[in-house]
Design an enzyme around this catalytic site. Sequence first.
Site, mmCIF file in Angstrom:
data_model
loop_
_atom_site.group_PDB
_atom_site.id
_atom_site.type_symbol
_atom_site.label_atom_id
_atom_site.label_comp_id
_atom_site.label_asym_id
_atom_site.label_seq_id
_atom_site.Cartn_x
_atom_site.Cartn_y
_atom_site.Cartn_z
ATOM 1 N N GLN A 539 36.895 36.521 36.885
ATOM 2 C CA GLN A 539 37.677 35.324 37.175
ATOM 3 C C GLN A 539 39.104 35.669 37.591
ATOM 4 O O GLN A 539 39.661 35.071 38.502
ATOM 5 C CB GLN A 539 37.707 34.410 35.948
ATOM 6 C CG GLN A 539 38.656 33.233 36.040
ATOM 7 C CD GLN A 539 38.316 32.274 37.161
ATOM 8 O OE1 GLN A 539 37.168 32.201 37.587
ATOM 9 N NE2 GLN A 539 39.299 31.533 37.647
ATOM 10 N N GLU A 540 39.702 36.639 36.927
ATOM 11 C CA GLU A 540 41.110 36.949 37.167
ATOM 12 C C GLU A 540 41.345 37.559 38.545
ATOM 13 O O GLU A 540 42.270 37.167 39.254
ATOM 14 C CB GLU A 540 41.627 37.914 36.091
ATOM 15 C CG GLU A 540 41.856 37.271 34.730
ATOM 16 C CD GLU A 540 43.122 36.430 34.694
ATOM 17 O OE1 GLU A 540 43.829 36.370 35.706
ATOM 18 O OE2 GLU A 540 43.393 35.829 33.642
ATOM 19 N N SER A 541 40.540 38.546 38.917
ATOM 20 C CA SER A 541 40.836 39.304 40.135
ATOM 21 C C SER A 541 39.633 39.532 41.026
ATOM 22 O O SER A 541 39.777 40.145 42.089
ATOM 23 C CB SER A 541 41.414 40.674 39.755
ATOM 24 O OG SER A 541 40.416 41.471 39.119
#
Length: 678
Positions: A539-541
């Site tokens: 999700q983050e990167s």
Amino acid sequence: MPERHRLTRFNAWRNASWLSTCCVILASLSFQLSASTEALKAPYNSYYSPPIPTNPALILQHRQHYLSAKEALRRGQKVNYRKYRDRLHGYALADYLDFFELNKRLRRLPFQDVDAFLEAHPNTYMGDKLRQRWLHQLARNNRWTEFLAYYDANVANTTSLQCRALLARHKTGDSTALDEVAPLWTVEHSQPKECDPLFKAWIAAGSRTQALNWERFNLAMSAGNRTLARYLAKSLEGQQKDLAQLHLEIYSHPQRIRQRHRFQQQSPAMQTIILQGLTRYARRDPITALNEWGRYDAQQLFDDQQRLATQQQLAMQLVKKGHQNSADKLVANIPQITSEKVTEFLIRDALKQQDWAKIYRYLRHLPEQDQHAEKWLYWRARALEQLSITDPEFPRPEEIYQQLAMERGFYAFLAADRLGRGYQLSDRPVTPTKDVLLAIANHPATIRARELKAVNDHLNANREWLYMTSRFNREEEHIAAAKLAHQWGWHHKTITSMASAKSWDDLRLRFPLAYNKQVFSSAQKQQVSPLLLFSIARQESAFAEQAASPAGAMGLMQLMPGTARYTAKKAGIKYRKSDLFKADTNIQLGSFYITELLNRYQGNRILAAAAYNAGPHRVDRWLKSSANNLPHDVWIETIPFKETRKYVQNVLAYSVIYGYRTGTTPAMLSPLEQNKTL
């Protein structure tokens, strides 16, 4: 129960859960890991590998010579540069050295060398970038005739070069060039400084009219660009200048909208000022703004669209400030809520109150297409359940849950949980044809991107990849690119290529088990679920190791440097800021930090994920506001920040998908998370 006893029970549950999860995952991964290891040992030997040397020693030698030549060029060591450059005949990145070297000489206007490079590299990232830089250099040297000879609107498509192209035409006697300036000037933001000479010539020719000044002033005000608006106001004259100054004053001091004698004029411009003043004042004092609106509505001839937009904004601000009754009365007199943003806000506020009748009523206000979006169908079913009523379209809420549970995603998994069913993952692998795969693999840009990544030039590797994929015409080409990137371990490009193809169902490509060694090592050390770590990094990167956000977050798990420094000190991990771009360090720190948050929130991943994204201080404030009174799904849906709301939903749903990818079948929510009100 005392805090230490709750934590003891949570840790016991977490340890048991982690051990059982990891045992199953490790068993299912054993074959996958051995297969991927073999692929890494021979990265150039697959049937669709590009035609570059297959001798590993020669490849490494080429890469070292390339890096040595690049460093010599940076230091200005011409002899050393030429020595290493001459050893790279046939190497994919040799032309990049020529590109870098030529860029350093553009000030000398090397026409023949530029011509040769452009001729040798048509339709490439390097060729287009050199042409852009060359055009800027010619403009700086006032070589306008040559500028036009090299100008290609398809390549030089930046605003700066568009301005310089018009200036070049003007300077070389094209009398129509200035006729094309107005659309470039009449925008809500400041244009690049390269446009200033063109605008100066255009203004000197008398082409900037008061009408254009006034149009741009209003565009700037609508965009909230007061700096530009103040600058433009100086060029206005007469009544328009007075209106502009009044507009700027009311923007800064919206409470002065109560001085009604100053706003008597009947004109579209005055109506714009009044409406902006009222909506801005409503952010501070919505009750007074509502009263003022009633008076102005009786005085001015607002059209229906203006009236509706203002009423909706007032309703939203009334709700934000806790004036529910006033908002309800206002909404009751609005014939139709047309703003999706306002409707969604009202629905979420009704969810906070758990006023299911109001929720259902507002849901029916949504446009027909939006009513059938997964999230609103889910809440429609929840409202029908709570109210024990039937719906014209769905006689029973179970019918909605059954429809949703056939999909894959957060609301689908919630619906399946309410039905007590398993999840539908719909994993459908995709395979491009061998011809397409070979064509993409042998594309020079693919080869360059791969080599640039190998020598850690991530910026140019990304640029080459984007240049190539942006010119694809078929979904199958994007899928082939995703397959190649997956083979190389370039997980971020695998994910983005699948998104470009709008191919959502190949879960192996869309949810790779990236950096699995580091993830499992950190999960074991912290005794946290590896599924959660995979989900956060995804999700983050999207597994971009070099990712850097505008806010300053860095690396796979997007840690802020301050958070990373604090976490490293607490965890006893050696840390430098640049280490956040290394997978080992980033995952170690990210896993330690999420474990800290899990401990803080008694193992509740909903709260820990929200805190990871928005900060624990905000989550604590939201919990205080909800007073432990909201079901888990309502609490998530009413998270004030859209980004955090979507973040939590994705992390939870991705945990299910990563469970499937690793051979386990976890519930999206643990009993603790399902049953605890927040």
